[in-house]
Design an enzyme around this catalytic site. Structure first.
Site, mmCIF file in Angstrom:
data_model
loop_
_atom_site.group_PDB
_atom_site.id
_atom_site.type_symbol
_atom_site.label_atom_id
_atom_site.label_comp_id
_atom_site.label_asym_id
_atom_site.label_seq_id
_atom_site.Cartn_x
_atom_site.Cartn_y
_atom_site.Cartn_z
ATOM 1 N N ASP A 279 55.963 -81.796 -8.770
ATOM 2 C CA ASP A 279 57.170 -81.024 -8.459
ATOM 3 C C ASP A 279 57.030 -80.519 -7.023
ATOM 4 O OD1 ASP A 279 58.652 -80.468 -11.308
ATOM 5 O OD2 ASP A 279 56.498 -80.719 -11.523
ATOM 6 N N GLY B 234 48.608 -84.189 -17.125
ATOM 7 C CA GLY B 234 48.933 -83.524 -15.854
ATOM 8 C C GLY B 234 48.730 -82.016 -15.977
ATOM 9 N N HIS B 235 49.308 -81.428 -17.040
ATOM 10 C CA HIS B 235 49.104 -79.993 -17.277
ATOM 11 C C HIS B 235 47.607 -79.697 -17.464
ATOM 12 C CE1 HIS B 235 53.275 -80.481 -19.129
ATOM 13 N NE2 HIS B 235 53.491 -79.571 -18.222
ATOM 14 N N MET C 49 56.108 -75.375 -19.238
ATOM 15 C CA MET C 49 57.163 -75.320 -20.263
ATOM 16 C C MET C 49 56.678 -75.990 -21.543
ATOM 17 S SD MET C 49 60.784 -75.470 -18.338
ATOM 18 C CE MET C 49 60.926 -77.231 -18.186
ATOM 19 N N GLY C 50 55.371 -76.219 -21.651
ATOM 20 C CA GLY C 50 54.832 -76.831 -22.860
ATOM 21 C C GLY C 50 55.031 -78.336 -22.878
ATOM 22 N N GLN D 150 66.468 -72.169 -15.786
ATOM 23 C CA GLN D 150 66.305 -73.240 -14.797
ATOM 24 C C GLN D 150 66.991 -74.538 -15.232
ATOM 25 O OE1 GLN D 150 61.908 -72.910 -15.065
ATOM 26 N NE2 GLN D 150 61.908 -75.139 -14.940
ATOM 27 N N GLN E 135 51.605 -81.285 -7.733
ATOM 28 C CA GLN E 135 52.324 -81.898 -6.608
ATOM 29 C C GLN E 135 53.542 -82.695 -7.093
ATOM 30 O OE1 GLN E 135 52.119 -81.513 -3.349
ATOM 31 N NE2 GLN E 135 53.801 -82.966 -3.163
ATOM 32 N N SER F 80 56.830 -84.431 -19.196
ATOM 33 C CA SER F 80 57.256 -84.130 -20.568
ATOM 34 C C SER F 80 58.552 -84.858 -20.888
ATOM 35 C CB SER F 80 57.468 -82.629 -20.740
ATOM 36 O OG SER F 80 56.335 -81.929 -20.296
ATOM 37 N N HIS G 163 50.703 -82.463 -21.300
ATOM 38 C CA HIS G 163 50.111 -83.790 -21.138
ATOM 39 C C HIS G 163 48.931 -83.665 -20.169
ATOM 40 C CE1 HIS G 163 52.271 -83.705 -17.355
ATOM 41 N NE2 HIS G 163 53.439 -83.600 -17.988
HETATM 42 P P1 AMP Z 1 56.353 -78.183 -16.503
HETATM 43 O O1 AMP Z 1 55.785 -77.927 -17.848
HETATM 44 O O2 AMP Z 1 57.046 -79.489 -16.365
HETATM 45 O O3 AMP Z 1 57.152 -77.013 -15.977
HETATM 46 O O4 AMP Z 1 55.102 -78.299 -15.519
HETATM 47 C C1 AMP Z 1 54.131 -77.289 -15.441
HETATM 48 C C2 AMP Z 1 53.212 -77.587 -14.290
HETATM 49 O O5 AMP Z 1 52.564 -78.833 -14.503
HETATM 50 C C3 AMP Z 1 53.958 -77.694 -12.947
HETATM 51 O O6 AMP Z 1 53.184 -77.078 -11.936
HETATM 52 C C4 AMP Z 1 54.033 -79.175 -12.740
HETATM 53 O O7 AMP Z 1 54.111 -79.556 -11.382
HETATM 54 C C5 AMP Z 1 52.720 -79.629 -13.353
HETATM 55 N N1 AMP Z 1 52.787 -81.056 -13.688
HETATM 56 C C6 AMP Z 1 53.781 -81.689 -14.371
HETATM 57 N N2 AMP Z 1 53.553 -83.024 -14.415
HETATM 58 C C7 AMP Z 1 52.397 -83.231 -13.728
HETATM 59 C C8 AMP Z 1 51.633 -84.391 -13.410
HETATM 60 N N3 AMP Z 1 52.009 -85.609 -13.795
HETATM 61 N N4 AMP Z 1 50.503 -84.234 -12.696
HETATM 62 C C9 AMP Z 1 50.103 -82.993 -12.291
HETATM 63 N N5 AMP Z 1 50.774 -81.861 -12.564
HETATM 64 C C10 AMP Z 1 51.910 -81.966 -13.272
#
Ligand code: AMP
Length: 279
Positions: free
Chosen positions: A150, A36-37, A30-31, A61, A148, A186, A34
């Site tokens: 989520d 993690g992404h 979802m942009g 969602q 992981q 995020s 960071h």
């Molecule tokens: P989101 O943008 O929040 O929808 O996340 C996109 C992807 O990044 C999803 O598969 C999340 O599980 C993953 N993600 C979000 N935060 C982290 C993190 N801290 N470490 C690893 N993956 C992450």
């Protein structure tokens, strides 16, 4: 790096690449990217010929009183990060492009979608599975990368991919954390200074669970009680749930053994934060 807004164009570009035998690795986001992404993007870069990233704040969602409007959308920065990370294709559609007025179809997993986060966010996983199914059909990835962090989402997406015969490998990568242990998200930008400190209780509670289990405690109710005590000490924290569940079906377990997911969701001020560990 190509930036594509039209679902039709994205699909035809991806189909052409597949015809040429290129392996596509896909990272849906979802942009507000960071580290993690970026760890997912790095892995996709290593394992595939083509890396596709979607950036789409999926309205379906979010619940009616959730943070859809104020969800961060730093597009210029996101695109720069994608470019720097070697992304080939960024799919950044408009809401109206993915959900035209006559849109009617949803993908919904019985049971799994109502547990844990689904209890307080009843529409959330319907939105997630519907958008991920659409994205899989548009991008046709060989592998798709999820975090992981989520945990419930990964279980649900794996189930959906298997149930609906999506020809995609689902890869789940570890949660990346800030130096002090807070899981990157995020939504962390919603926290003020005091709340940011209080938010450390999530990872500390999970650490405590790990320690208790290592010392022989297997009774999940006792472990949850200790975790609850630690989190409730923080003024700004309001627990949504704490649970020890079976990794495969997300059902609560009485005794914590192998393949157990300890997951929690806590509201700190306005930010709803989630975290988990696998035992
Ligand atoms: P989101 O943008 O929040 O929808 O996340 C996109 C992807 O990044 C999803 O598969 C999340 O599980 C993953 N993600 C979000 N935060 C982290 C993190 N801290 N470490 C690893 N993956 C992450």
């Amino acid at each position: 790096m190509k930036i594509i807004k039209s679902p039709q164009q994205m699909q035809s570009v991806c189909l052409a690449l597949k015809k040429k035998g290129r392996a596509i690795g896909f990272v849906p986001t979802m942009g507000a990217l960071h580290q993690g992404h970026l760890s997912l993007i790095r892995k996709a870069r290593k394992e595939n010929d083509i890396v596709a990233v979607s950036i789409f704040v999926n309205p379906r969602q979010f619940g009616p009183h959730e943070d859809l409007k104020k969800y961060p959308r730093p597009r210029v920065l996101d695109l720069a990060l994608c470019k720097k990370s070697g992304v080939d294709l960024v799919f950044n559609p408009e809401v109206s492009g993915l959900y035209p007025q006559n849109f009617k179809t949803n993908v919904y997993l019985e049971g799994l979608s109502q547990l844990l986060c689904g209890a307080s966010r009843p529409e959330h996983f319907r939105g997630v599975t519907t958008i991920v199914a659409k994205l899989f059909n548009i991008v046709q990835p060989d592998s798709a990368y999820f975090g992981q962090k989520d945990g419930q989402q990964t279980v649900i997406i794996k189930r959906m991919a298997e149930d609906l015969n999506f020809p995609v490998k689902i890869k789940v990568l570890p949660t990346l954390r800030e130096k002090d242990g807070l899981a990157m998200s995020s939504r962390n930008i919603y926290l003020n200074k005091i709340q940011r400190q209080d938010a450390l209780a999530l990872n500390k509670a999970l650490g405590l669970a790990r320690l208790l289990i290592a010392c022989g405690q297997k009774d999940s109710a006792k472990i949850m009680a200790k975790m609850r005590g630690l989190i409730e000490k923080k003024k700004s924290a309001k627990i949504d749930y704490l649970a020890a569940v079976d990794m495969n079906n997300l059902k609560p377990v009485k005794r914590v053994t192998r393949n157990c997911l300890i997951a929690l969701a806590v509201k700190i001020g306005k930010a709803r934060l989630i975290d988990n560990i696998i035992i």
